[in-house]
Design a protein around this motif. Sequence first.
Motif: not given
Length: 75
Positions: A11-27, A64-75
């Motif tokens: 399965x392919x999902x969209x992911x953003x990591x805001x911190x080592x403990x905070x991951x947002x997954x969009x299914x 392949x996946x790092x912590x987000x520094x993109x402000x648009x990911x916070x919206x």
Amino acid sequence: MDAVICQACGNRVAVVKFSPAHTSVQWTATAAGNCAELRGNGGGPTPGCAALRRSIDNAVIAGALGLSTREQDLL
């Protein structure tokens, strides 16, 4: 958000990591419907998919996946 593919089911999902403990997954509806672990064994939902969490962790370790520094990911 970055695409992560579950190493267990593909399965392919969209992911953003805001911190080592905070991951947002969009299914997507299709991915959620295809994930046996997310659906649960008795038909009830589970809090998430351990196989996908391992795949996300592996993507972080591989760089392949790092912590987000993109402000648009916070919206």
